[in-house]
Design a protein around this motif. Structure first.
Motif, short mmCIF file in Angstrom:
data_model
loop_
_atom_site.label_atom_id
_atom_site.label_comp_id
_atom_site.label_asym_id
_atom_site.label_seq_id
_atom_site.Cartn_x
_atom_site.Cartn_y
_atom_site.Cartn_z
N ILE A 25 14.97 14.51 51.77
CA ILE A 25 15.44 14.43 53.02
C ILE A 25 15.74 15.89 52.74
O ILE A 25 15.28 15.86 53.91
CB ILE A 25 16.41 13.39 53.23
CG1 ILE A 25 16.50 11.52 53.31
CG2 ILE A 25 17.40 13.52 54.90
CD1 ILE A 25 17.09 10.77 53.40
N ASP A 26 16.26 16.22 52.34
CA ASP A 26 16.81 17.60 52.40
C ASP A 26 15.34 18.58 51.97
O ASP A 26 15.30 19.60 52.72
CB ASP A 26 17.85 17.99 50.33
CG ASP A 26 19.48 17.20 51.30
OD1 ASP A 26 19.62 16.86 52.21
OD2 ASP A 26 19.81 17.33 50.30
N LEU A 27 14.57 17.93 51.76
CA LEU A 27 13.24 19.31 51.05
C LEU A 27 12.71 18.42 51.97
O LEU A 27 10.50 19.15 52.64
CB LEU A 27 12.41 18.51 49.97
CG LEU A 27 13.52 19.31 48.78
CD1 LEU A 27 12.73 18.33 47.41
CD2 LEU A 27 13.28 21.12 48.63
N HIS A 28 12.58 17.81 53.18
CA HIS A 28 12.44 17.46 54.32
C HIS A 28 10.13 16.46 54.40
O HIS A 28 9.34 16.57 54.60
CB HIS A 28 11.57 19.12 55.36
CG HIS A 28 12.27 19.69 55.95
ND1 HIS A 28 13.84 19.26 57.06
CD2 HIS A 28 12.99 20.33 55.44
CE1 HIS A 28 14.93 19.69 56.55
NE2 HIS A 28 14.80 21.14 55.46
N GLN A 29 10.97 16.08 53.13
CA GLN A 29 9.37 15.42 52.92
C GLN A 29 9.93 13.45 52.76
O GLN A 29 10.65 12.78 52.41
CB GLN A 29 9.41 15.12 50.90
CG GLN A 29 9.57 16.71 50.04
CD GLN A 29 9.51 16.66 48.97
OE1 GLN A 29 10.27 15.65 48.63
NE2 GLN A 29 8.94 17.65 48.64
N ARG A 30 9.85 13.29 54.54
CA ARG A 30 10.30 11.92 55.10
C ARG A 30 9.47 10.98 54.76
O ARG A 30 10.47 9.99 54.53
CB ARG A 30 10.14 12.34 56.59
CG ARG A 30 10.73 13.71 57.41
CD ARG A 30 10.81 13.72 58.59
NE ARG A 30 11.17 14.91 59.24
CZ ARG A 30 11.13 16.12 58.96
NH1 ARG A 30 10.90 16.65 57.79
NH2 ARG A 30 12.37 16.99 59.90
N SER A 31 8.62 10.85 54.16
CA SER A 31 7.78 9.74 53.70
C SER A 31 7.98 9.06 53.22
O SER A 31 8.49 7.98 52.16
CB SER A 31 6.04 9.60 54.46
OG SER A 31 5.51 10.62 53.39
N ALA A 32 8.56 10.37 51.73
CA ALA A 32 8.63 10.28 50.55
C ALA A 32 9.51 10.06 50.48
O ALA A 32 10.38 8.05 49.68
CB ALA A 32 8.51 11.26 49.49
N ALA A 33 10.62 10.11 51.31
CA ALA A 33 12.76 9.88 51.03
C ALA A 33 12.57 8.46 51.89
O ALA A 33 12.70 7.71 51.01
CB ALA A 33 12.49 10.85 52.51
N ALA A 34 12.31 8.29 52.80
CA ALA A 34 11.94 6.59 53.04
C ALA A 34 11.51 6.00 52.74
O ALA A 34 12.37 4.57 52.23
CB ALA A 34 10.75 6.79 54.67
N ALA A 35 10.20 6.04 51.56
CA ALA A 35 9.97 4.60 50.86
C ALA A 35 11.48 4.79 49.41
O ALA A 35 11.25 3.39 49.06
CB ALA A 35 8.75 5.93 49.66
N ARG A 36 11.60 5.85 49.28
CA ARG A 36 12.79 5.73 48.27
C ARG A 36 14.17 5.11 48.48
O ARG A 36 14.04 4.54 48.03
CB ARG A 36 12.50 7.41 47.57
CG ARG A 36 11.74 7.63 46.95
CD ARG A 36 12.51 9.06 46.21
NE ARG A 36 11.07 9.75 45.56
CZ ARG A 36 10.29 11.01 45.77
NH1 ARG A 36 10.65 11.23 46.85
NH2 ARG A 36 8.99 10.98 44.62
N LEU A 37 14.27 4.94 49.88
CA LEU A 37 15.88 4.89 49.83
C LEU A 37 15.00 2.88 50.52
O LEU A 37 15.70 2.44 50.48
CB LEU A 37 15.63 5.36 51.89
CG LEU A 37 16.21 6.36 52.14
CD1 LEU A 37 16.95 7.08 53.07
CD2 LEU A 37 17.63 6.06 50.69
N ARG A 38 13.89 2.53 50.87
CA ARG A 38 13.42 1.56 50.93
C ARG A 38 13.34 0.55 49.69
O ARG A 38 13.96 -0.38 48.89
CB ARG A 38 12.33 1.58 51.34
CG ARG A 38 12.32 1.09 53.04
CD ARG A 38 10.49 0.37 53.77
NE ARG A 38 9.19 1.81 52.55
CZ ARG A 38 9.49 2.72 53.37
NH1 ARG A 38 9.61 3.56 54.59
NH2 ARG A 38 8.07 3.13 52.36
#
Length: 168
Positions: A25-38
């Motif tokens: 999230i902090d690095l603006h890697q939205r899709s990777a962050a969303a996958a990791r949150l899931r």
């Protein structure tokens, strides 16, 4: 592997996935962050760990906030507050995050209400113990580390980080 060991492994995996999502999230890697949150949320549900799940929702709210989806951030923070342990950093942060979203929407009344709630939550929280407020997984030391002595007076232990100088 025992059931307790398996549960511990799933829990640690949840925390690590959450940490990676936060960095994304902090690095603006939205899709990777969303996958990791899931992934973190799935592991949290599997381990029946509401604190990790609350942090997943709070981080999702932060991600929504960073892209201007303030109403979505409010929904996620309120969901996090419902499942977070009744005392602790996840509840406090989710409540503060809700206040931020209300402020960005220009709703002073809701912002002040959220901030007042944060103040009440902090007031009833136990004093910090030096342990992580997010994970609380570091086991306490069996004996405290004695202070270092130099010429008869206590000195600070060496820093674990070194200053990094930038090239000229």
């Amino acid at each position: 592997m025992t059931l307790a060991e398996r549960l511990r492994l799933i829990t640690v995996g949840g925390w690590l996935s959450l940490l990676a999502a936060t960095c994304g999230i902090d690095l603006h890697q939205r899709s990777a962050a969303a996958a990791r949150l899931r992934t973190a949320a799935s592991l949290a549900r599997h381990a029946a760990h509401p604190k990790i799940l609350a942090w997943c929702l709070e981080n999702g709210a932060w991600q929504a906030d960073t892209v201007g989806r303030y109403r979505r951030a409010i929904e996620l923070t309120q969901a996090a507050q419902r499942i977070a342990p009744c005392i602790g950093s996840a509840l406090i942060q989710a409540t503060a995050q809700e206040g931020r979203a209300w402020a960005r929407l220009g709703d002073g009344s809701e912002t002040r209400a959220s901030l007042a709630q944060v103040e009440r939550l902090v007031a009833r929280s136990p004093s910090p113990t030096g342990r992580s407020t997010t994970t609380d997984t570091t086991p306490p030391r069996a004996t405290p580390t004695p202070p270092l002595r130099s010429h008869g007076r206590a000195t600070r232990p060496p820093s674990r980080t070194r200053a990094v100088s930038s090239p000229a």
